[in-house]
Design an enzyme around this catalytic site. Structure first.
Site, PDB file in Angstrom:
ATOM      1  N   ASP A 104     -12.416   9.385  90.494  1.00 23.61           N
ATOM      2  CA  ASP A 104     -12.156  10.814  90.416  1.00 23.61           C
ATOM      3  C   ASP A 104     -13.390  11.439  89.774  1.00 23.61           C
ATOM      4  OD1 ASP A 104     -10.838  13.279  90.415  1.00 23.61           O
ATOM      5  OD2 ASP A 104      -9.916  12.903  88.463  1.00 23.61           O
ATOM      6  N   ASP A 106     -13.375  14.882  87.627  1.00 26.45           N
ATOM      7  CA  ASP A 106     -13.089  15.498  86.328  1.00 26.45           C
ATOM      8  C   ASP A 106     -12.466  14.495  85.369  1.00 26.45           C
ATOM      9  OD1 ASP A 106     -13.880  18.256  86.966  1.00 26.45           O
ATOM     10  OD2 ASP A 106     -12.213  18.162  88.384  1.00 26.45           O
ATOM     11  N   LYS A 234       1.977  29.163  84.233  1.00 19.60           N
ATOM     12  CA  LYS A 234       1.535  28.172  85.219  1.00 19.60           C
ATOM     13  C   LYS A 234       0.632  28.818  86.274  1.00 19.60           C
ATOM     14  CE  LYS A 234       3.412  24.510  88.189  1.00 19.60           C
ATOM     15  NZ  LYS A 234       2.839  23.415  87.374  1.00 19.60           N
ATOM     16  N   GLU A 235       1.017  30.006  86.730  1.00 17.64           N
ATOM     17  CA  GLU A 235       0.222  30.707  87.738  1.00 17.64           C
ATOM     18  C   GLU A 235      -1.124  31.142  87.173  1.00 17.64           C
ATOM     19  OE1 GLU A 235       0.448  34.837  90.358  1.00 17.64           O
ATOM     20  OE2 GLU A 235       2.316  33.812  89.789  1.00 17.64           O
ATOM     21  N   ALA A 236      -1.128  31.598  85.917  1.00 17.74           N
ATOM     22  CA  ALA A 236      -2.380  32.031  85.291  1.00 17.74           C
ATOM     23  C   ALA A 236      -3.345  30.855  85.124  1.00 17.74           C
ATOM     24  CB  ALA A 236      -2.086  32.677  83.937  1.00 17.74           C
ATOM     25  N   ASP A 239      -4.729  30.003  88.484  1.00 16.92           N
ATOM     26  CA  ASP A 239      -5.722  30.968  88.950  1.00 16.92           C
ATOM     27  C   ASP A 239      -7.087  30.746  88.310  1.00 16.92           C
ATOM     28  OD1 ASP A 239      -3.932  32.144  90.637  1.00 16.92           O
ATOM     29  OD2 ASP A 239      -3.497  33.867  89.351  1.00 16.92           O
ATOM     30  N   VAL A 240      -7.114  30.213  87.105  1.00 10.04           N
ATOM     31  CA  VAL A 240      -8.395  29.895  86.468  1.00 10.04           C
ATOM     32  C   VAL A 240      -9.182  28.923  87.340  1.00 10.04           C
ATOM     33  CG1 VAL A 240      -9.499  28.861  84.450  1.00 10.04           C
ATOM     34  CG2 VAL A 240      -7.499  30.329  84.153  1.00 10.04           C
ATOM     35  N   HIS A 241      -8.457  28.002  87.994  1.00  6.90           N
ATOM     36  CA  HIS A 241      -9.093  27.043  88.897  1.00  6.90           C
ATOM     37  C   HIS A 241      -9.274  27.646  90.293  1.00  6.90           C
ATOM     38  CE1 HIS A 241      -8.632  23.498  86.196  1.00  6.90           C
ATOM     39  NE2 HIS A 241      -7.627  24.213  85.731  1.00  6.90           N
ATOM     40  N   VAL A 242      -8.183  28.146  90.871  1.00 12.86           N
ATOM     41  CA  VAL A 242      -8.183  28.575  92.274  1.00 12.86           C
ATOM     42  C   VAL A 242      -9.153  29.729  92.510  1.00 12.86           C
ATOM     43  CG1 VAL A 242      -6.770  29.606  94.096  1.00 12.86           C
ATOM     44  CG2 VAL A 242      -5.841  27.756  92.695  1.00 12.86           C
TER      45      VAL A 242
END
EC number: 3.1.3.-
Length: 534
Positions: A104, A106, A234-236, A239-242
């Site tokens: 992997d 990360d 969870k969504e926030a 979004d940091v990644h996406v």
């Protein structure tokens, strides 16, 4: 009859001295079976006091056991400390059988500084305020790297963060609502979809943010729905990644966020020089991986790998047969060509493991894959495809260093001794004896709390509760053949080395020394011996 402990202590010393004379070896630290048998057999050699002074009798045994532990057992344990750079085995595995090494990216090839978690926390917190209309006052909460540990469970409906053992029991004193402990919360954990487990290292800022927002609502008596909070956080975090926020920040200041690059480079160079095949499968995007590997290894980093796959969407990569590979050209341009071969020096996006196996022929136990996420990286490979697996657990080194301290050794050895006293002396039911035993029970709980807080003040070790493995360790033992702090631990071993799991006694077995000590060998390298196996 007087205390049985002096007689017992003399028998212990005589037994260990005889063993040392026969083997010409000092007793290893982790061969403590005889000592624990001495402690836990204490009352079995005694018929009780002749005078009827139960307090004096119990106190005498207590003092003598404590003296024997402090003067004889603790120095023995302290003389042979584990090396935090060792590799530990759940299953027997020989590196001589491994032809192909997979990784992997990360937290396996790339290690990040704590600044990355602060970045994730702050960015997700601001997304809650700006996009989900959470109170701007939550901006006063800062990321605390010492609050949460990996492997915790979260009750979505009750807003409780907790630590669960391998038998699904909640550890007493480790249930938090917001930033404060919920006292006396203990028992079997609830079943179904109400509990979510945080297994990867990136989840640490998510747990902390959840707890901080819960804390704000609770302190200000604001009525809220915990399920909505969980989904919004969870969504926030997602979004940091996406949305690429994390990737752009790391690429812009790579020296700040990526560390230990020279260690990864040394491992990859060693494997390449010995003719091993290597591949990379990561969920991270191409440009992010390229800049990171340029920093860690150099611009020719692709020459080390036979196959490079980005944005793989693990764990779906291991199960979904429908997605084909797609070649990534320069500047991230995606080509539409059908893939018939996976070429060295090229980068591919998506795909699936079934096509990967077909194109490479890398099947079964000759493949060893390393990752930090027990489920996304390792579970399917072990259960469905027969690859050998290695877990990267960065927390392992600091935990072993704590276990090697005299404070921890003294605390845990006395905790075991006190538990043995309680187990045997509970047969005395008179009021005077019960008062003494209650004092011992209180002291035992204090020792357990002290040992736990040495690792993390809120939740303790990621590997154990007071006396059981954690749920996290149970899954680690199930899905990882070996585990280590970082890939650099491989530098301590030649590629003919065989890893053997340590034999540990079951509850119904005698705590005798395992065969590794009986043959005068150590399966877990000790600190002073690591130089001999490099």
């Amino acid at each position: 009859m007087t205390s049985a402990v002096p007689l017992l202590s003399r028998w212990c010393r005589a037994t260990l001295a005889a063993r040392k004379k026969l083997t010409h070896k000092a007793e290893p630290a982790f061969c403590k079976g005889i000592w624990w048998q001495c402690v836990r057999s204490l009352a079995a050699l005694s018929n009780g006091p002749e005078t009827g002074d139960m307090r004096g009798y119990l106190t005498s045994n207590y003092k003598e056991v404590k003296r024997s532990i402090n003067e004889e057992l603790v120095p023995s344990v302290s003389s042979s400390l584990l090396n935090p750079d060792a590799i530990f085995a759940n299953n027997e595995m020989s590196l001589e059988d491994i032809e192909v090494y997979g990784f992997d990216y990360d937290y396996t090839l790339a290690f990040y500084s704590k600044d990355l978690h602060t970045l994730i926390f702050n960015t997700a917190r601001d997304l809650l305020i700006n996009e989900h209309r959470y109170p701007k006052e939550i901006r006063s909460y800062e990321y605390d790297p010492n609050f949460a540990i990996r492997g915790l469970h979260y009750d979505v409906h009750k807003a409780l963060l907790m630590k669960i053992d391998s038998f699904h029991y909640i550890q007493l004193g480790t249930v938090y609502r917001g930033l404060n402990v919920v006292p006396d919360f203990y028992g079997k954990s609830s079943e179904g979809n109400t509990l979510k487990q945080f297994m990867d290292i990136f989840s640490l800022p998510e747990m902390t943010l959840l707890s901080c927002v819960n804390e704000y609502f609770l302190k200000n008596n604001i009525d809220y729905e915990p399920v909505h909070l969980y989904k919004d956080v969870k969504e926030a975090i997602r979004d940091v990644h996406v949305k690429g926020i994390l990737y752009r920040a790391v690429e812009a200041d790579i020296e700040r966020y990526i560390c230990y690059g020279e260690r990864t480079q040394a491992v990859l160079s060693k494997l390449a020089n010995l003719g091993k095949k290597m591949f990379l499968i990561t969920n991270s995007p191409s440009s992010f991986v390229n800049k990171g590997m340029n920093f860690i290894v150099g611009k020719d980093w692709r020459d080390l790998f036979d196959v490079v796959i980005v944005q793989a969407d693990k764990p779906n990569f291991f199960n979904d047969k429908r997605r084909p590979f797609r070649k990534v050209a320069e500047r991230g341009i995606l080509l539409w060509d059908k893939i018939h071969h996976l070429e060295k020096g090229q980068t591919y996006k998506q795909g699936n493991l079934f096509e990967f196996l077909k194109l490479t022929g890398w099947r079964g136990s000759k493949v060893l894959y390393f990752g930090d996420h027990i489920y996304s990286d390792l579970a399917d490979l072990t259960l469905k495809h027969g690859w050998r697996t290695g877990a990267i657990i960065p927390e392992l080194k600091s935990e072993i260093e704590i276990m090697n301290t005299s404070h921890y050794i003294t605390t845990v050895t006395w905790l075991q001794g006190l538990t043995g006293l309680l187990e045997r002396m509970q047969v005395y039911r008179d009021a005077e004896s019960q008062m003494v035993l209650q004092d011992w029970i209180k002291e035992r709980q204090e020792m357990r709390d002290l040992a736990r807080k040495m690792f993390n003040r809120q939740f303790g070790s990621i590997f154990r509760t007071d006396h059981n493995p954690t749920y996290f360790l149970r899954r680690l033992s199930r899905f990882a053949d070996i585990y280590m702090e970082s890939l650099s631990c491989l530098l301590n071993y030649d590629l003919h080395h065989t890893f053997y799991p340590k034999r540990t006694p079951l509850q119904h077995e005698l705590p005798v020394c395992s065969e590794q000590q009986n043959t005068g060998t150590f399966r877990i390298p000790l600190g002073k011996e690591m130089a001999q196996i490099k």
